[in-house]
Design a protein around this motif. Structure first.
Motif, mmCIF file in Angstrom:
data_model
loop_
_atom_site.group_PDB
_atom_site.id
_atom_site.type_symbol
_atom_site.label_atom_id
_atom_site.label_comp_id
_atom_site.label_asym_id
_atom_site.label_seq_id
_atom_site.Cartn_x
_atom_site.Cartn_y
_atom_site.Cartn_z
ATOM 1 N N ALA A 104 0.834 -1.203 0.000
ATOM 2 C CA ALA A 104 0.000 0.000 0.000
ATOM 3 C C ALA A 104 0.864 1.247 0.000
ATOM 4 O O ALA A 104 1.751 1.405 0.846
ATOM 5 N N GLY A 105 0.622 2.136 -0.969
ATOM 6 C CA GLY A 105 1.466 3.300 -1.151
ATOM 7 C C GLY A 105 1.231 4.392 -0.124
ATOM 8 O O GLY A 105 0.091 4.792 0.133
ATOM 9 N N LEU A 106 2.310 4.874 0.479
ATOM 10 C CA LEU A 106 2.219 6.015 1.389
ATOM 11 C C LEU A 106 1.960 7.269 0.566
ATOM 12 O O LEU A 106 2.532 7.472 -0.489
ATOM 13 N N GLY A 107 1.123 8.114 1.045
ATOM 14 C CA GLY A 107 0.710 9.296 0.295
ATOM 15 C C GLY A 107 -0.682 9.071 -0.248
ATOM 16 O O GLY A 107 -1.598 9.863 0.008
ATOM 17 N N ILE A 108 -0.875 7.959 -0.953
ATOM 18 C CA ILE A 108 -2.204 7.634 -1.462
ATOM 19 C C ILE A 108 -3.130 7.274 -0.297
ATOM 20 O O ILE A 108 -4.277 7.721 -0.231
ATOM 21 N N ASN A 109 -2.618 6.474 0.652
ATOM 22 C CA ASN A 109 -3.459 6.116 1.799
ATOM 23 C C ASN A 109 -3.781 7.340 2.655
ATOM 24 O O ASN A 109 -4.891 7.473 3.191
ATOM 25 N N ALA A 110 -2.811 8.254 2.766
ATOM 26 C CA ALA A 110 -3.070 9.483 3.521
ATOM 27 C C ALA A 110 -4.120 10.341 2.830
ATOM 28 O O ALA A 110 -4.989 10.939 3.477
ATOM 29 N N PHE A 111 -4.057 10.410 1.504
ATOM 30 C CA PHE A 111 -5.047 11.174 0.743
ATOM 31 C C PHE A 111 -6.443 10.595 0.948
ATOM 32 O O PHE A 111 -7.420 11.326 1.157
ATOM 33 N N LEU A 112 -6.546 9.277 0.955
ATOM 34 C CA LEU A 112 -7.844 8.634 1.188
ATOM 35 C C LEU A 112 -8.368 8.942 2.588
ATOM 36 O O LEU A 112 -9.528 9.323 2.765
ATOM 37 N N ALA A 113 -7.493 8.777 3.590
ATOM 38 C CA ALA A 113 -7.927 8.899 4.979
ATOM 39 C C ALA A 113 -8.248 10.324 5.397
ATOM 40 O O ALA A 113 -9.173 10.547 6.188
ATOM 41 N N PHE A 114 -7.520 11.293 4.858
ATOM 42 C CA PHE A 114 -7.660 12.656 5.356
ATOM 43 C C PHE A 114 -8.309 13.629 4.372
ATOM 44 O O PHE A 114 -8.569 14.769 4.729
ATOM 45 N N SER A 115 -8.573 13.170 3.162
ATOM 46 C CA SER A 115 -9.212 14.055 2.178
ATOM 47 C C SER A 115 -10.468 13.435 1.573
ATOM 48 O O SER A 115 -11.544 14.020 1.599
ATOM 49 N N VAL A 116 -10.341 12.217 1.041
ATOM 50 C CA VAL A 116 -11.436 11.612 0.278
ATOM 51 C C VAL A 116 -12.618 11.240 1.158
ATOM 52 O O VAL A 116 -13.772 11.568 0.850
ATOM 53 N N VAL A 117 -12.365 10.531 2.276
ATOM 54 C CA VAL A 117 -13.496 10.020 3.066
ATOM 55 C C VAL A 117 -14.229 11.101 3.841
ATOM 56 O O VAL A 117 -15.241 10.818 4.484
ATOM 57 N N GLY A 118 -13.757 12.321 3.775
ATOM 58 C CA GLY A 118 -14.547 13.411 4.344
ATOM 59 C C GLY A 118 -15.750 13.734 3.478
ATOM 60 O O GLY A 118 -16.678 14.425 3.920
ATOM 61 N N GLN A 119 -15.753 13.192 2.235
ATOM 62 C CA GLN A 119 -16.837 13.480 1.297
ATOM 63 C C GLN A 119 -17.640 12.238 0.902
ATOM 64 O O GLN A 119 -18.756 12.356 0.407
ATOM 65 N N VAL A 120 -17.048 11.051 1.077
ATOM 66 C CA VAL A 120 -17.717 9.807 0.696
ATOM 67 C C VAL A 120 -17.514 8.768 1.797
ATOM 68 O O VAL A 120 -16.794 9.001 2.759
ATOM 69 N N THR A 121 -18.157 7.605 1.642
ATOM 70 C CA THR A 121 -17.952 6.512 2.589
ATOM 71 C C THR A 121 -16.696 5.735 2.206
ATOM 72 O O THR A 121 -16.153 5.894 1.115
ATOM 73 N N TRP A 122 -16.246 4.853 3.103
ATOM 74 C CA TRP A 122 -15.067 4.054 2.801
ATOM 75 C C TRP A 122 -15.276 3.151 1.580
ATOM 76 O O TRP A 122 -14.402 3.099 0.709
ATOM 77 N N PRO A 123 -16.411 2.444 1.468
ATOM 78 C CA PRO A 123 -16.613 1.632 0.259
ATOM 79 C C PRO A 123 -16.608 2.474 -1.020
ATOM 80 O O PRO A 123 -16.094 2.035 -2.062
ATOM 81 N N GLU A 124 -17.141 3.682 -0.942
ATOM 82 C CA GLU A 124 -17.145 4.560 -2.122
ATOM 83 C C GLU A 124 -15.732 5.059 -2.433
ATOM 84 O O GLU A 124 -15.349 5.187 -3.608
ATOM 85 N N ALA A 125 -14.960 5.328 -1.385
ATOM 86 C CA ALA A 125 -13.569 5.760 -1.586
ATOM 87 C C ALA A 125 -12.763 4.661 -2.266
ATOM 88 O O ALA A 125 -11.952 4.928 -3.161
ATOM 89 N N MET A 126 -12.995 3.412 -1.855
ATOM 90 C CA MET A 126 -12.261 2.309 -2.469
ATOM 91 C C MET A 126 -12.711 2.072 -3.910
ATOM 92 O O MET A 126 -11.926 1.599 -4.746
ATOM 93 N N ALA A 127 -13.949 2.415 -4.214
ATOM 94 C CA ALA A 127 -14.406 2.348 -5.607
ATOM 95 C C ALA A 127 -13.625 3.338 -6.466
ATOM 96 O O ALA A 127 -13.260 3.036 -7.613
ATOM 97 N N LEU A 128 -13.343 4.513 -5.908
ATOM 98 C CA LEU A 128 -12.538 5.504 -6.627
ATOM 99 C C LEU A 128 -11.125 4.973 -6.874
ATOM 100 O O LEU A 128 -10.533 5.240 -7.927
ATOM 101 N N VAL A 129 -10.589 4.221 -5.908
ATOM 102 C CA VAL A 129 -9.262 3.626 -6.079
ATOM 103 C C VAL A 129 -9.274 2.600 -7.214
ATOM 104 O O VAL A 129 -8.338 2.527 -8.007
ATOM 105 N N VAL A 130 -10.358 1.820 -7.288
ATOM 106 C CA VAL A 130 -10.491 0.832 -8.365
ATOM 107 C C VAL A 130 -10.532 1.529 -9.722
ATOM 108 O O VAL A 130 -9.866 1.107 -10.684
ATOM 109 N N VAL A 131 -11.310 2.605 -9.819
ATOM 110 C CA VAL A 131 -11.391 3.365 -11.074
ATOM 111 C C VAL A 131 -10.017 3.926 -11.432
ATOM 112 O O VAL A 131 -9.577 3.871 -12.588
#
Length: 492
Positions: A104-131
């Motif tokens: 798991a890449g450092l930086g990407i996980n921080a972006f997910l935890a501290f930026s992305v999930v403030g706007q979506v749920t965790w399953p939705e955030a992981m969908a963005l990672v898949v895309v």
């Protein structure tokens, strides 16, 4: 001299004449001047230097609270982190035949935890990672990935790494209690409590930081992991004697200012067990809660963060292994880039965050690893580590915070490779690095840097030096920054 040269030639000829098994031929072990013993040793060393991610990744991801107030399970994230790293490391080794470990890449996980999930749920955030991963595979397969990589100025690529490093370090200082909010307009943050390091856990953070720093400075293999383990052992002993307990009460309010943050370091239960793989498949593509512009820019930022770090790392590692030509190309380049995209998809599907190549693989290469067989060894060790994830739950936040600061410092070291004598370069680089921690957003930092680069160069007579792709990216970030009014105007 001639006799010595002839002897060397004879030895090489004898080595090439030895019978070679199927594995040797497949991984080109003898052809690259290596042996099975060397590859095994290199694979083990790579695992030791990467193993900290099994602890650090869940620490970062479980710190993020999504838009519905949900958090991820620490043992579950630890288990899928080890699983995905193991599978992807082996896959990369088999397909590319290169000794580059994945996790798991450092930086990407921080972006997910501290930026992305403030706007979506965790399953939705992981969908963005898949895309994001699917787009990387498409770009790599078509050759567009290298074209885009070459279009972005190297100064901005390096600035993103530096900015993420500063951001991760800032998170570590805050999580440790070393930096706290003052509750005042000025200054907004300060040192500890009333300007001093107040608690025992914060003191242990400082001790772990110094200890790990010394190990890393002395180039001790696995120094980061040794620091994490040592800090945890100290914390367990301190908690057993002092009984500090948790900082917060059952209602989430601070009831014990001198206590531990998110995790109390207490021994209990078996050190190993059946891994919790419940997060596999926890992905939702129902992204209706956010506007289309926001989705596009979140995916773009994920793509961008994933994109350049991996290519730069692979180029550097291939040079270290002596497998790259003078242009930075290495064997099976396209296959390697495609599999790297698959790592992002796998990380999204397992909720472990996008998996990518790790620079720590350089330790294994330094031990002589030259082929993908070393990856098979590293991957098998990660799969074994999956059964020891209960041990990761006793690592206190304050100890993990020290690792974040160390990683941040290592990433920030890239600034030495940026020529800052031209203010056209200095300002965009400065904005990229500064805006990330100040706005608690990697996306904001990247956007500020790109927009500033285009504007400063264009308005100072250097418009022709700007690649057309950079204009497109900068325009996209302008839309991203103005997405609120735009979404209101469009009614989305």
């Amino acid at each position: 001299m001639a006799e010595a040269s002839q002897e060397t030639t004879n030895q090489q000829a004898a080595a090439s004449a030895r019978p070679r098994g199927a594995l040797d031929r497949f991984f080109q072990i003898t052809e690259r001047g290596s042996t099975f013993g060397t590859e095994i040793r290199g694979g083990l060393v790579t695992f030791v230097t990467m193993a900290y991610i099994v602890i650090l990744n869940p620490i970062i991801l479980t710190s993020g609270v999504d838009v519905e107030g949900n958090t991820l399970s620490f043992p579950a994230v630890s288990a899928v982190t080890a699983l995905t790293a193991g599978v992807m490391t082996i896959l990369f080794g088999v397909v590319s035949r290169l000794p580059f470990g994945f996790a798991a890449g450092l930086g990407i996980n921080a972006f997910l935890a501290f930026s992305v999930v403030g706007q979506v749920t965790w399953p939705e955030a992981m969908a963005l990672v898949v895309v994001n991963g699917a787009l990387i595979v498409l770009l790599a397969a078509t050759g567009l990935r290298r074209m885009i990589f070459d279009a972005v100025p190297v100064e901005l690529k390096l600035a993103i790494t530096v900015g993420i490093g500063l951001f991760i370090a800032f998170i570590g200082f805050v999580n440790s209690g070393f930096v706290t909010a003052t509750g005042q307009g000025s200054p907004p943050v300060g040192l500890g409590v009333d300007g001093s390091v107040f608690t025992v856990p914060t003191l242990i953070f400082a001790v772990t930081l110094v200890l790990t720093g010394v190990l890393v400075a002395a180039k001790v293999k696995g120094g980061l992991l040794i620091g994490l383990v040592s800090g945890t052992v100290i914390s367990v002993i301190v908690e057993a004697i002092a009984k500090l307990g948790p900082r917060t009460g059952a209602d989430g309010e601070i009831a014990n200012p001198g206590g531990w943050g998110l995790t109390v370091p207490e021994l209990g239960g078996a050190p190993f067990g059946v891994p919790d793989l419940s997060l596999i498949g926890a992905v939702s593509f129902d992204l209706g809660r956010v506007g289309a512009v926001t989705v596009v820019m979140l995916v773009f930022t994920l793509l961008f963060t994933n994109f350049f770090d991996a290519m730069g790392t692979m180029t550097g590692l291939s040079r270290e292994a002596g497998l790259a030509d003078r242009n930075g190309n290495f064997p099976r380049l396209k296959s390697a880039l495609v599999v790297e995209g698959v790592g992002a998809i796998a990380g999204g599907v397992t909720s472990s965050s996008s998996n990518t190549v790790f620079i720590e693989s350089g330790a294994g290469i330094g031990e002589g690893a030259r082929t993908g067989f070393a990856n098979v060894i590293t991957g098998l060790m990660f799969l074994l580590a999956m059964f020891f994830t209960p041990l990761t739950q006793i690592v206190p936040t304050e100890v993990a915070a020290a690792a974040l600061v160390i990683v941040g410092a290592l990433m920030m070291a890239q600034i030495k490779n940026i020529d800052l004598t031209d203010f056209r370069v200095l300002l965009p680089v400065f904005l990229t690095v500064a805006v990330m921690p100040m706005t608690y957003s990697i996306a904001n930092g990247i956007g500020a840097g790109f927009v500033a680069w285009v504007l400063v160069h264009a308005l100072s007579g250097r418009a022709r030096s700007i690649h057309w792709l950079l204009w497109v990216v900068a325009a996209g970030f302008v839309i991203f920054f103005a997405r609120g009014p735009i979404e209101v105007f469009l009614g989305v």
